[in-house]
Design a protein around this motif. Structure first.
Motif, short mmCIF file in Angstrom:
data_model
loop_
_atom_site.label_atom_id
_atom_site.label_comp_id
_atom_site.label_asym_id
_atom_site.label_seq_id
_atom_site.Cartn_x
_atom_site.Cartn_y
_atom_site.Cartn_z
N LYS A 10 0.96 -0.89 -0.25
CA LYS A 10 -0.41 0.02 -0.08
C LYS A 10 0.93 1.31 0.05
O LYS A 10 1.82 0.99 0.44
N ARG A 11 0.71 2.22 -1.12
CA ARG A 11 1.70 3.26 -1.00
C ARG A 11 1.57 4.08 0.47
O ARG A 11 -0.24 4.79 0.66
N THR A 12 2.06 4.64 0.48
CA THR A 12 1.96 5.81 1.86
C THR A 12 1.08 6.81 1.58
O THR A 12 0.53 6.87 2.37
N ALA A 13 1.36 7.60 -0.05
CA ALA A 13 0.83 9.04 -0.21
C ALA A 13 -0.61 8.23 -0.18
O ALA A 13 -1.65 9.14 0.64
N PHE A 14 -1.22 6.82 -0.67
CA PHE A 14 -2.71 7.09 -0.64
C PHE A 14 -3.12 7.10 0.59
O PHE A 14 -4.65 7.53 1.28
N LEU A 15 -2.29 6.07 1.27
CA LEU A 15 -2.88 6.14 2.86
C LEU A 15 -3.64 6.92 4.00
O LEU A 15 -3.91 7.77 4.37
N LEU A 16 -2.43 8.31 4.09
CA LEU A 16 -2.21 9.85 3.94
C LEU A 16 -3.37 10.11 3.42
O LEU A 16 -4.48 11.06 4.74
N SER A 17 -4.16 10.30 2.20
CA SER A 17 -5.43 10.62 1.67
C SER A 17 -6.94 9.81 2.57
O SER A 17 -7.04 10.41 3.17
N GLN A 18 -6.38 8.23 2.58
CA GLN A 18 -7.76 8.14 3.90
C GLN A 18 -7.69 8.33 5.20
O GLN A 18 -8.95 8.24 5.29
N LEU A 19 -6.39 8.33 5.59
CA LEU A 19 -6.10 8.44 6.97
C LEU A 19 -6.48 9.46 6.88
O LEU A 19 -7.89 10.40 7.75
N GLY A 20 -6.67 10.68 6.32
CA GLY A 20 -6.57 12.40 6.71
C GLY A 20 -8.10 12.53 6.15
O GLY A 20 -8.99 13.44 6.86
N LEU A 22 -10.58 9.94 6.84
CA LEU A 22 -11.20 9.39 8.53
C LEU A 22 -11.26 10.45 8.46
O LEU A 22 -12.14 11.25 10.04
#
Lengths: 156, 156
Positions: A10-20, A22
């Motif tokens: 999982k890309r870190t950038a995507f995690l950041l978008s999703q967690l942001g 959330l």
DNA sequence: CAGAATCATTCAACAGGTGAATCATTTTAA
DNA sequence: TTAAAATGATTCACCTGTTGAATGATTCTG
């Protein structure tokens, strides 16, 4: 076929978008219980720290356009949380201030923000939370996402 | 009064919201250069990994409502990136597949995602990026923000 | 004092997203 | 086998948050 789901990183950038997203959604839930939108909360926070702001400079600091600020303040004024007073120095401007009630709500908002933070960071140890805070701060400053959101070049 | 701006530590939850919004906005800029919205990109990515999906199950995995998926696929179909084929097994369903062109665009999208990731993490060292990735993954799994977004309980 | 700039406001318009109702098809029960 | 319920796709009216252009009041510039 191949194995259907190798636990891919999982890309870190995507995690950041999703967690942001959330984080924003959760915060919105919380403020809604106070009858506020996140934008309302931002306005109250800014006026708490910098009373007497004009709508123009408020718009700048929020990263919004002035026409957007009008209905925002309208609604807060109607609810008695913010007062518009014409500036005696420059009668084009309003000086925006929190009312007593507005200050009270701002207090409640601070409590909400604390609980929000705690809930969001619950899966991490204190050490990890601190680490995360540091990394995110570094990232933010590296992208000129500064202290307060859009510290811009104009006066006031 | 007090000192006007002691370099205060900024809530981690807020940093997360802001950085998430930044990441999303930057990604949207990039996909727009391909004529795609982020939703389009999500659809292509999902259909690349799981061809033959129905609109219903696609909606589930996207965390969207079925009526939202209709215009999304309409637009991709018009541009020749996705094909709707009635399922012979159940003629209520479509089987959605990437066209050759769609597969090509998906490839371009992967390149974009890589550059996006690199640009976003540029302010950090490789070590710090890895650390951040770990912390975010832990946070995501702690909040049931799972591998793919909304792995839900139904079939297909 | 005339013209340019600035603040707040209105207004029409737009994107993205949602829920209710509808039609075709399939499944379930009788 | 058929009547009723469930399901997939679609349409539609609608809402929220936003934006940009035009306007009126006020202040600044020369």
């Amino acid at each position: 076929m191949d194995s259907p789901d190798p636990p891919r990183p999982k890309r870190t950038a995507f995690l950041l978008s999703q967690l942001g997203a959330l984080a924003s959604a959760r915060f919105a839930e919380r403020t809604r219980e106070l009858g506020l939108t996140p934008s309302d909360a931002g306005v109250l926070r800014l006026l708490g720290r910098t009373p007497g702001l004009s709508q123009r400079s408020l718009a700048d600091r929020l990263g919004a356009v002035p026409s957007r600020v009008v209905p925002l303040i309208d609604s807060l004024e109607t609810r008695g949380l913010v007062a518009r007073v014409r500036s005696s120095a420059d009668r084009r401007n309003y000086e925006l201030r929190l009312t007593a009630e507005g200050t009270k709500v701002l207090g409640a908002l601070r409590g909400i923000a604390e609980r929000h933070e705690a809930e969001l960071l619950a899966p991490l140890t204190n050490e990890q939370s601190a680490q995360l805070g540091l990394l995110l701060a570094r990232l933010a400053s590296g992208h000129a996402l500064d202290t307060d959101l859009h510290r811009d070049t104009s006066r006031e």
